[in-house]
Write a protein that holds these residues in place. Structure first.
Motif, PDB file in Angstrom:
ATOM      1  N   ASP A  25       0.814  -1.112  -0.078  1.00 43.48           N
ATOM      2  CA  ASP A  25      -0.149  -0.027  -0.195  1.00 43.48           C
ATOM      3  C   ASP A  25       1.108   1.451  -0.115  1.00 43.48           C
ATOM      4  O   ASP A  25       0.294   2.324   0.760  1.00 43.48           O
ATOM      5  CB  ASP A  25      -0.688  -0.005   1.167  1.00 43.48           C
ATOM      6  CG  ASP A  25      -2.001  -1.050   1.083  1.00 43.48           C
ATOM      7  OD1 ASP A  25      -1.894  -1.875  -0.056  1.00 43.48           O
ATOM      8  OD2 ASP A  25      -2.808  -1.296   2.012  1.00 43.48           O
ATOM      9  N   LYS A 133      -7.678  -4.992   4.541  1.00 42.38           N
ATOM     10  CA  LYS A 133      -6.395  -4.698   5.252  1.00 42.38           C
ATOM     11  C   LYS A 133      -5.613  -5.732   4.838  1.00 42.38           C
ATOM     12  O   LYS A 133      -4.311  -5.340   4.597  1.00 42.38           O
ATOM     13  CB  LYS A 133      -6.715  -4.244   6.567  1.00 42.38           C
ATOM     14  CG  LYS A 133      -7.594  -3.473   7.149  1.00 42.38           C
ATOM     15  CD  LYS A 133      -7.402  -2.016   6.513  1.00 42.38           C
ATOM     16  CE  LYS A 133      -8.333  -1.016   6.956  1.00 42.38           C
ATOM     17  NZ  LYS A 133      -8.293   0.339   6.029  1.00 42.38           N
ATOM     18  N   THR A 159       0.344   0.594   6.859  1.00 40.72           N
ATOM     19  CA  THR A 159       1.101   0.837   7.837  1.00 40.72           C
ATOM     20  C   THR A 159       1.561  -0.401   8.557  1.00 40.72           C
ATOM     21  O   THR A 159       0.669  -1.460   8.461  1.00 40.72           O
ATOM     22  CB  THR A 159      -0.004   1.961   8.958  1.00 40.72           C
ATOM     23  OG1 THR A 159      -1.136   1.232   8.976  1.00 40.72           O
ATOM     24  CG2 THR A 159      -0.361   3.124   7.941  1.00 40.72           C
ATOM     25  N   CYS A 163      -2.292  -2.766   7.766  1.00 42.55           N
ATOM     26  CA  CYS A 163      -2.269  -3.668   6.678  1.00 42.55           C
ATOM     27  C   CYS A 163      -1.015  -4.368   6.568  1.00 42.55           C
ATOM     28  O   CYS A 163      -1.108  -5.409   5.906  1.00 42.55           O
ATOM     29  CB  CYS A 163      -2.643  -2.670   5.316  1.00 42.55           C
ATOM     30  SG  CYS A 163      -4.199  -2.066   5.204  1.00 42.55           S
TER      31      CYS A 163
END
Ligand code: C5J
Length: 221
Positions: A25, A133, A159, A163
């Motif tokens: 991410d 997530k 983070t 996730c």
């Protein structure tokens, strides 16, 4: 064949040819002002600090021709893959799917949903849009890793306690040996990062291992 990479809680058994890097991410929505992370009231500047180390980590895997997987937290434009509870949670001024400075928050294809320029995927690398997530829920990642013969995963991204940790826990339950690169992951909350890493390596590596990038780099070169 494996070789040891110095790590906590004890050396990680690195398996060349069977190890993929997973970068979680590193998208503008979390790292730049005007995105989803910012809309939740977070100081997003903390996250951009890991871009240089993450770039070196990606470069190492590219040079070795080991697989690189990028994930994005991303929903379909009609939000049919987003539980209503995820949209309504909290009191942020902008919700998932609403238009912010970089387009609709956490929606596939929007400018904010793209991976930051210095870490852009290149041809041949896998990009997974994940609605949750964790990276396994409602994605094709398991079959992609199986087809590449991957048994070991190196994790980076944001983070740490959301996730990254969720994905690492999902991977651990599926039998992957997981190593987190400590200086290529970050949280909006320094204490949460520190504690997430402690949780991962506690009890003999109950979720996996953790090490700084320099230890991995030295061990594989
Ligand atoms: C969050 C993530 N924090 N990528 N997503 O909502 O960690």
């Amino acid at each position: 064949m494996t070789f040891p990479v110095p790590a906590r809680p004890y050396p990680f058994p690195f398996a060349p040819g069977r190890t993929a890097l997973v970068v979680i991410d590193m998208q503008r929505d979390f790292i730049e002002k005007g995105g989803f992370g910012d809309s939740l009231g977070n100081d997003v500047t903390r996250l951009e600090a890991i871009i240089p180390t993450t770039a070196k980590l990606i470069d190492l895997f590219r040079r070795k021709k080991w697989p690189v997987v990028h994930t994005r937290e991303a929903h379909l434009p009609d939000l049919s893959d987003c539980p209503p509870s995820k949209i309504s949670r909290g009191d942020a001024p902008l919700k998932i799917g609403e238009k912010g400075a970089m387009g609709r928050l956490l929606v596939r294809g929007e400018p904010g949903n793209q991976i930051v320029d210095p870490l852009k995927p290149i041809a041949g690398e896998t990009v997974i849009d994940k609605p949750g997530k964790g990276m396994f829920w409602n994605t094709d990642i398991q079959s992609i890793l199986d087809n590449k013969g991957v048994t070991h995963l190196v994790f980076a991204g944001v983070t740490t306690e959301v996730c990254v940790q969720t994905s690492m826990r999902e991977a651990n339950d599926r039998g992957y040996e997981c190593l987190l690169i400590e200086d290529a992951t970050e949280s909006y909350f320094p204490e949460f990062k520190r504690m997430a890493i402690e949780m991962i390596v506690a009890q003999g590596g109950i979720v996996g291992w953790a090490t700084p990038f320099a230890e991995l780099e030295a061990a594989v070169t």
